[in-house]
Design an enzyme around this catalytic site. Structure first.
Site, PDB file in Angstrom:
ATOM      1  N   ASP A  19      31.812 -26.728  20.940  1.00 21.09           N
ATOM      2  CA  ASP A  19      30.806 -25.651  20.902  1.00 21.09           C
ATOM      3  C   ASP A  19      30.776 -24.958  19.538  1.00 21.09           C
ATOM      4  OD1 ASP A  19      33.451 -24.814  21.569  1.00 21.09           O
ATOM      5  OD2 ASP A  19      32.678 -22.824  22.039  1.00 21.09           O
ATOM      6  N   GLU A  20      29.633 -24.410  19.241  1.00 20.18           N
ATOM      7  CA  GLU A  20      29.449 -23.472  18.118  1.00 20.18           C
ATOM      8  C   GLU A  20      30.082 -23.958  16.813  1.00 20.18           C
ATOM      9  OE1 GLU A  20      29.196 -19.167  20.231  1.00 20.18           O
ATOM     10  OE2 GLU A  20      31.180 -20.076  20.253  1.00 20.18           O
ATOM     11  N   SER A  21      29.905 -25.247  16.517  1.00 22.37           N
ATOM     12  CA  SER A  21      30.457 -25.757  15.252  1.00 22.37           C
ATOM     13  C   SER A  21      29.434 -25.539  14.136  1.00 22.37           C
ATOM     14  CB  SER A  21      30.803 -27.244  15.391  1.00 22.37           C
ATOM     15  OG  SER A  21      31.985 -27.390  16.100  1.00 22.37           O
ATOM     16  N   HIS A  22      29.112 -24.279  13.912  1.00 18.54           N
ATOM     17  CA  HIS A  22      28.035 -23.959  12.957  1.00 18.54           C
ATOM     18  C   HIS A  22      28.429 -24.294  11.520  1.00 18.54           C
ATOM     19  CE1 HIS A  22      26.433 -22.157  16.463  1.00 18.54           C
ATOM     20  NE2 HIS A  22      27.108 -21.028  16.392  1.00 18.54           N
TER      21      HIS A  22
END
Ligand code: ACM
Length: 511
Positions: free
Chosen positions: A319-322
């Site tokens: 998740d949320e590997s921006h």
């Protein structure tokens, strides 16, 4: 009113209150169908009689594989004992001869002479005993009467879980065991442990000792953190297994990895160790996805974790590997997929992993994006529903909640209960919904008391969504059953939120 009549009026009032209280305590059960069970059984019918359960009730098992469930019941209902002879108050058996019950369902018959619980598997008998425990009034140091009747019960979903984040704040083995007990009471079968994140690495990896020596040394707010040795983790796994709960361990990759990046310089693209992080931001960290050292690292971690995890799944986060370029992210997820498969496990991940090429067996956990869930469903993947707006137990109940977040929603107890998994995603067929998980993220959660406040009383509602058919679920009816569980919460020392949408005052007994 003169003084004398005032006295006799007061005496009369006092006596009638005493009588009322007394009659409440000995109130005989009426109809089994008029129960306060959570989750609501699939079929339940009263037969109008009474069964007297003595304080020294005896339990008999038809098969030695039921010894464990009987022992567990005796432990939580002291006073009961195993019967060696032919006649028992409670008879547990396998061979229910009802395919629809699957591994987890059970049949219960309370007659005027005895209680029988039968199932296809010990897991079903265990569930029957959880039901029986809820039917027995709390202070059962006197013989109690149960209404006679029958129950036929089995779950709606195969995967019924909760996630506990032990990274943002660390929770020790005893706290996790208490959490597992909460889950067992309500017939959940999965505890997903979020073991790593930016703020802490919580599982010993023997070949990578710095992960816990450095990465486990702090937590949100700068506290001392902590970690589970592999032996402690295995103790948790066994405690859960004794209650038919499977641990799904999560190593969050390639983002949410600052604790690992601070522990091993080679995981950073510039080869320099990152700083430990004790704040609450997300989306800033990433493993170096084009370095082979990263995949050697993931392989070593997954190998050790798989070896101490008997359950079929390893959750790899995702998740949320921006801070990871999209094409690097997709490449990374497919490499990690191969590593998880190589170590004999099935991959699970948050919904972002559906952007990549994932195997059909992989399970996708929808928390944010219905689009990702749809893509996964097109690929034939099973979906676990954890929509943040409905299931994130770290969300406040209302604006007055003293801890919790509100970025997804305020989730009052009725909103937590009042939704149908089948209508969350128009494009995900019901047959691909593998189950429900209610996560508890712990950025604002520092103690067991904090856990209890956010989890109770929403958790029993998620249990019912996961277990009971939609057609028999109804908030107005559920909330009076929930109110009847308050004395049980109190007897367990659970500091629950007295939600104003539940009329707690009405009920004075679990039964
Ligand atoms: C998540 O809440 N980042 C899965």
């Amino acid at each position: 009113m003169n003084l004398e009549s005032k006295y006799s009026y007061a005496l009369g009032l006092a006596l009638s209150i005493l009588f009322l209280v007394g009659s409440c305590e000995t109130k005989p059960p009426t109809d089994l169908a008029d129960h306060n069970l959570i989750p609501h059984p699939v079929e339940i019918a009263g037969t109008g009689g009474r069964f007297q359960l003595s304080t020294e009730a005896t339990i008999q098992i038809s098969d030695s594989t039921l010894q464990g469930v009987a022992d567990y019941f005796i432990e939580v209902q002291p006073g009961m004992k195993m019967a060696m002879g032919q006649k028992a108050d409670i008879a547990l058996s396998l061979g229910a001869n009802d395919q629809q019950l699957g591994q987890e369902g059970y049949l219960m018959n309370i007659s005027e002479n005895s209680i029988t619980i039968s199932a296809n598997h010990a897991h079903g008998v265990f569930h029957g005993l959880q039901t029986l425990q809820q039917l027995i009034p709390l202070s059962s140091d006197k013989p109690v009467e149960l209404a006679t009747g029958t129950i036929r019960d089995y779950p709606r979903y195969e995967h019924r879980g909760s996630m506990l984040d032990v990274s943002r704040h660390f929770f020790g083995v005893e706290d996790v065991k208490r959490y597992i007990d909460f889950l067992a009471t309500y017939k959940f079968n999965v505890l997903h442990l979020h073991l790593t994140d930016d703020q802490g690495w919580r599982i010993e990896i023997k070949s990578k000792p710095e992960l816990t020596a450095i990465g486990g040394s702090t937590e949100v707010g700068g506290g001392e953190g902590g970690f589970y040795t592999q032996e402690q983790y295995q103790d948790i796994v066994q405690y859960a297994a004794d209650r038919f709960i499977t641990i799904v361990p999560e190593i969050d990759l390639p983002g949410h990895t600052q604790a690992a990046l601070a522990s091993y310089p080679k995981l950073n693209c510039d080869g320099k160790a990152g700083e430990l992080y004790t704040g609450t931001k997300v989306g800033f960290s990433t493993l170096c996805t084009d370095s082979e050292a990263t995949y050697e690292f993931v392989d070593a971690v997954v190998e050790e974790l798989a070896a101490i995890t008997p359950g079929p799944f390893i959750h790899i986060g995702g998740d949320e590997s921006h801070a990871t370029e999209k094409e690097d992210y997709i490449y990374f997820i497919s490499r990690v997929q191969q590593i998880v498969s190589k170590h004999g496990k099935t991959m699970m991940g948050w919904d972002e992993i559906a952007q990549g090429e994932i195997e059909k067996e992989t399970v996708v956990q929808q928390w944010n994006s219905a689009g990702n869930a749809s893509k996964a469903a097109e690929n034939g993947n099973r979906i676990i529903l954890s929509p943040a707006k409905l299931t994130y137990m770290d969300m406040k109940y209302d604006s007055t909640s003293h801890i919790g977040y509100d970025w997804a929603a305020l989730i009052e107890v009725d909103q937590a209960y009042n939704w149908d998994p089948d209508t969350i995603n128009a494009t995900v067929p019901a047959k691909l919904i593998y189950g429900i998980e209610a996560p508890l993220w712990t950025e604002t959660v520092e103690s067991m008391k904090d856990i209890e406040y956010l989890v109770f009383p929403r958790l029993p509602g998620y249990a019912e969504i996961s277990w009971a058919p939609q057609s028999i679920r109804n908030w107005d009816e559920y909330r009076s059953r929930l109110a009847a569980h308050a004395p049980r919460f109190e007897s367990e020392g659970i500091g629950f939120y007295r939600s104003p949408v539940v009329n707690w005052g009405k009920q004075d007994s679990i039964n």
